[in-house]
Design a protein around this motif. Structure first.
Motif, PDB file in Angstrom:
ATOM      1  N   TYR A 155     -37.336  56.625  -1.956  1.00  0.00           N
ATOM      2  CA  TYR A 155     -38.047  55.482  -2.513  1.00  0.00           C
ATOM      3  C   TYR A 155     -37.066  54.677  -3.355  1.00  0.00           C
ATOM      4  O   TYR A 155     -36.230  55.256  -4.058  1.00  0.00           O
ATOM      5  CB  TYR A 155     -39.216  55.937  -3.395  1.00  0.00           C
ATOM      6  N   ARG A 163     -34.384  56.552  -5.293  1.00  0.00           N
ATOM      7  CA  ARG A 163     -34.819  57.893  -5.691  1.00  0.00           C
ATOM      8  C   ARG A 163     -34.902  58.764  -4.435  1.00  0.00           C
ATOM      9  O   ARG A 163     -35.626  58.428  -3.501  1.00  0.00           O
ATOM     10  CB  ARG A 163     -36.206  57.852  -6.359  1.00  0.00           C
ATOM     11  N   LEU A 165     -36.353  61.907  -2.770  1.00  0.00           N
ATOM     12  CA  LEU A 165     -37.504  62.767  -3.048  1.00  0.00           C
ATOM     13  C   LEU A 165     -37.528  64.032  -2.186  1.00  0.00           C
ATOM     14  O   LEU A 165     -37.919  65.098  -2.657  1.00  0.00           O
ATOM     15  CB  LEU A 165     -38.799  61.978  -2.849  1.00  0.00           C
ATOM     16  N   TYR A 171     -36.998  70.027  -1.188  1.00  0.00           N
ATOM     17  CA  TYR A 171     -37.625  69.175  -2.197  1.00  0.00           C
ATOM     18  C   TYR A 171     -36.592  68.866  -3.282  1.00  0.00           C
ATOM     19  O   TYR A 171     -36.040  69.770  -3.900  1.00  0.00           O
ATOM     20  CB  TYR A 171     -38.815  69.945  -2.772  1.00  0.00           C
ATOM     21  N   THR A 173     -35.183  67.965  -6.756  1.00  0.00           N
ATOM     22  CA  THR A 173     -35.651  68.108  -8.138  1.00  0.00           C
ATOM     23  C   THR A 173     -34.862  67.260  -9.125  1.00  0.00           C
ATOM     24  O   THR A 173     -35.408  66.793 -10.122  1.00  0.00           O
ATOM     25  CB  THR A 173     -35.567  69.589  -8.577  1.00  0.00           C
ATOM     26  N   ASN A 226     -34.814  63.341 -13.143  1.00  0.00           N
ATOM     27  CA  ASN A 226     -35.906  63.772 -12.274  1.00  0.00           C
ATOM     28  C   ASN A 226     -36.353  62.528 -11.477  1.00  0.00           C
ATOM     29  O   ASN A 226     -36.852  61.569 -12.079  1.00  0.00           O
ATOM     30  CB  ASN A 226     -37.068  64.321 -13.104  1.00  0.00           C
ATOM     31  N   ARG A 228     -38.797  61.791  -9.759  1.00  0.00           N
ATOM     32  CA  ARG A 228     -40.223  61.466  -9.775  1.00  0.00           C
ATOM     33  C   ARG A 228     -40.725  60.991 -11.138  1.00  0.00           C
ATOM     34  O   ARG A 228     -41.821  60.458 -11.238  1.00  0.00           O
ATOM     35  CB  ARG A 228     -41.028  62.693  -9.333  1.00  0.00           C
ATOM     36  N   LYS A 229     -39.924  61.220 -12.155  1.00  0.00           N
ATOM     37  CA  LYS A 229     -40.377  60.899 -13.522  1.00  0.00           C
ATOM     38  C   LYS A 229     -39.493  59.885 -14.249  1.00  0.00           C
ATOM     39  O   LYS A 229     -39.952  59.199 -15.151  1.00  0.00           O
ATOM     40  CB  LYS A 229     -40.427  62.184 -14.365  1.00  0.00           C
TER      41      LYS A 229
END
Length: 230
Positions: A155, A163, A165, A171, A173, A226, A228-229
């Motif tokens: 993404y 990013r 993912l 996965y 991290t 991270n 995702r964050k």
């Protein structure tokens, strides 16, 4: 069978040489396929739905015209996962002609079946030149250890950049950034292998540690985020 009067009154002309269909490569043999039962092969193909919001990668292993093994992998629309579950029950035991004319629930899976049908009946299969073809179960090799689809999910935005993912390794991290804030590596977890270890009694913490790896110059990162964050 009915003939028109014009055809019925025609003189009969003898048919010349008839060499039959061109032979196609099938499991290490050249075959003149005249009936569905003459078709053999393992192959993969991709299909997409009408609004092109999702896709299906379909793997079929056909022996004597009958689908003996099916691997259905979908991406995109959430409903496709349930459609894949139904299609996976429907496909084995059907001839490829039956499967072509069966509603496989999802547009993308139906389209994948159409594309595979063309490849198989034209002899464009992965097993075309493999003597006796591939054993039933060969489709699972696509998934590798942990029996989990290999997925790439990335993404990015113009404002904040890329990013990572999910990679084939697993996965993601953490991303490692250099002093210029460019990605130089990533940390990942092999989720399928980790779940196998946990199922065999390994503690979650130990399994996570064993299944965590890195790629690229991860250890040289100046900043770690991270994806995702952050």
């Amino acid at each position: 069978m009915q003939y028109s009067r014009e055809v019925d009154e025609m003189v009969c002309v003898k048919k010349g040489p008839n060499h039959g269909p061109a032979p196609i490569p099938e499991e290490g043999k050249w075959v003149q396929a005249k009936e569905i039962k003459d078709i053999n092969g393992l192959t993969h193909g991709v299909g997409w739905c009408a609004p092109q919001q999702g896709a299906c990668k379909l793997t079929l292993n056909v022996k004597d015209g009958v689908i003996r093994e099916a691997l259905v992998e979908t991406l995109g629309c959430s409903g496709m996962t349930h459609s894949a579950a139904m299609a996976a029950e429907i496909l084995p035991g059907k001839t490829i002609l039956e499967a072509l004319n069966t509603d496989l629930v999802c547009d993308a899976i139906n389209t994948a079946m159409r594309e595979l049908f063309l490849q198989i009946v034209y002899g464009r299969t992965q097993s075309a030149f493999s003597e006796n073809g591939l054993v039933i179960g060969a489709g699972l090799e696509d998934l590798g250890k942990g029996l989990r689809s290999q997925i790439g999910t990335m993404y990015s935005t113009e404002a904040k950049g890329v990013r990572y993912l999910e990679m084939a390794e697993g996965y993601v991290t953490r991303l490692a950034l250099d002093k210029e804030n460019e990605v130089i590596g990533y940390e990942f977890v092999k989720l399928g292998v980790m779940m196998d270890l946990i199922a065999k009694g390994t503690s979650a913490d130990e399994a996570l540690k064993k299944c965590t790896g890195t790629y690229g110059r991860f250890s040289e990162g100046v900043t770690f985020i991270n994806p995702r964050k952050q």
